[in-house]
Write a protein that holds these residues in place. Sequence first.
Motif, PDB file in Angstrom:
ATOM      1  N   CYS A 152      61.800  69.435  42.620  1.00 52.57           N
ATOM      2  CA  CYS A 152      60.943  69.636  43.791  1.00 52.57           C
ATOM      3  C   CYS A 152      61.699  69.411  45.097  1.00 52.57           C
ATOM      4  CB  CYS A 152      59.740  68.686  43.748  1.00 52.57           C
ATOM      5  SG  CYS A 152      58.609  68.983  42.368  1.00 52.57           S
ATOM      6  N   PHE A 153      62.829  68.707  45.027  1.00 49.86           N
ATOM      7  CA  PHE A 153      63.553  68.349  46.246  1.00 49.86           C
ATOM      8  C   PHE A 153      64.841  69.148  46.422  1.00 49.86           C
ATOM      9  CE2 PHE A 153      61.124  64.662  44.805  1.00 49.86           C
ATOM     10  CZ  PHE A 153      60.373  64.386  45.939  1.00 49.86           C
ATOM     11  N   ILE A 154      65.082  70.124  45.556  1.00 46.26           N
ATOM     12  CA  ILE A 154      66.278  70.948  45.692  1.00 46.26           C
ATOM     13  C   ILE A 154      66.058  71.971  46.795  1.00 46.26           C
ATOM     14  CG2 ILE A 154      67.786  72.621  44.554  1.00 46.26           C
ATOM     15  CD1 ILE A 154      67.209  71.262  41.924  1.00 46.26           C
ATOM     16  N   PRO A 155      66.895  71.992  47.835  1.00 41.82           N
ATOM     17  CA  PRO A 155      66.712  72.962  48.926  1.00 41.82           C
ATOM     18  C   PRO A 155      66.912  74.400  48.443  1.00 41.82           C
ATOM     19  CG  PRO A 155      68.209  71.177  49.556  1.00 41.82           C
ATOM     20  CD  PRO A 155      68.011  71.070  48.081  1.00 41.82           C
ATOM     21  N   TYR A 158      61.450  78.608  40.870  1.00 38.78           N
ATOM     22  CA  TYR A 158      61.482  77.573  41.901  1.00 38.78           C
ATOM     23  C   TYR A 158      60.147  76.836  42.006  1.00 38.78           C
ATOM     24  CZ  TYR A 158      62.996  75.218  46.138  1.00 38.78           C
ATOM     25  OH  TYR A 158      63.368  74.259  47.042  1.00 38.78           O
ATOM     26  N   GLY A 159      59.044  77.531  41.771  1.00 37.84           N
ATOM     27  CA  GLY A 159      57.734  76.899  41.904  1.00 37.84           C
ATOM     28  C   GLY A 159      57.299  76.118  40.688  1.00 37.84           C
ATOM     29  N   PHE A 199      56.965  72.265  40.990  1.00 36.66           N
ATOM     30  CA  PHE A 199      55.809  71.805  41.753  1.00 36.66           C
ATOM     31  C   PHE A 199      54.523  71.913  40.935  1.00 36.66           C
ATOM     32  CE2 PHE A 199      58.887  73.000  45.011  1.00 36.66           C
ATOM     33  CZ  PHE A 199      58.793  71.941  45.892  1.00 36.66           C
ATOM     34  N   THR A 200      54.315  73.058  40.297  1.00 36.45           N
ATOM     35  CA  THR A 200      53.072  73.241  39.548  1.00 36.45           C
ATOM     36  C   THR A 200      52.996  72.294  38.355  1.00 36.45           C
ATOM     37  OG1 THR A 200      54.086  75.060  38.280  1.00 36.45           O
ATOM     38  CG2 THR A 200      52.848  75.641  40.251  1.00 36.45           C
ATOM     39  N   THR A 201      54.120  72.071  37.682  1.00 40.18           N
ATOM     40  CA  THR A 201      54.132  71.126  36.564  1.00 40.18           C
ATOM     41  C   THR A 201      53.779  69.723  37.041  1.00 40.18           C
ATOM     42  OG1 THR A 201      55.809  72.422  35.395  1.00 40.18           O
ATOM     43  CG2 THR A 201      55.541  70.123  34.737  1.00 40.18           C
ATOM     44  N   LEU A 202      54.324  69.334  38.185  1.00 39.58           N
ATOM     45  CA  LEU A 202      54.024  68.016  38.753  1.00 39.58           C
ATOM     46  C   LEU A 202      52.541  67.893  39.084  1.00 39.58           C
ATOM     47  CD1 LEU A 202      55.042  65.283  39.871  1.00 39.58           C
ATOM     48  CD2 LEU A 202      55.431  66.443  42.048  1.00 39.58           C
TER      49      LEU A 202
END
Length: 261
Positions: free
Chosen positions: A98-101, A132-133, A136-139
């Motif tokens: 989630c924090f990878i630019p 890339y998403g 986030f969705t898993t979290l």
Amino acid sequence: MPLYVMLSTSFKTADEIRAGNLLSLPAQLDLHAWSKAWSSACTGSTCDGMRGYFWNSVSFVVPSVLISTLMGAFNGYVLTMWRFRGSDTLFGLLMIGCFIPFQVVLLPMARTLGALGIASTTGGLIFVHVVYGLAFTTLFFRNYYVTIPDELVKAAKIDGAGFFLIFRRITLPLSVPIFVVSVIWQFTQVWNDFLFGVVFSSGERQPITVALNNLVNTSTGVKEYDVDMAAAIIAALPTLFVYVVAGKYFVRGLTAGAVKG
């Protein structure tokens, strides 16, 4: 106030804008800027209209959001209900994701798309946004699913429900709030993305954010601020609509997964 300035400027004539009163209302509603913004976005030396780029964005945003949300729901379910060796480590790696630019993944993603033969295609752009998403969705779903009472799942197991049946018949129906959160989050991120769009697409396949940038930065004489403002509003309308319609559900979904019990 910025939205008011954008709207009022988009309906003004060039003479009114040059008068310099930024906050004044337009003397009359002039739709010329809106028509020109919709039909004259430029890529390089070619002007084909924002209309085509708008539907380009729709064509990859919708599948990207749906695929990443469904995969995130299943990943969150697995990480919550199936405690296998290394599951905590995997979840930690997903959180790091989630924090990878965006900039860090450009080169490896470009190589991957080239190896798969989907570089500069709509399918390639969908693949990029899904990957890339996914973190986030898993979290989102994992943090939501830990709030589901264990007794509910145990009762389903006693009744003979298997792993996938529990997911389909019990977990998914309870996931509507977090589905809304995931869809709004992903839709906003994917629709507003510029970097992936400009790097992994080309020509007529580019999204509306790239078309907006090209329109604003293309100069063929006098700067047309009314057209630029109208184009910016057109590009922002879908996300604005989503938040107006489903904004309250976004807050409910976030708070629903905030605590357990």
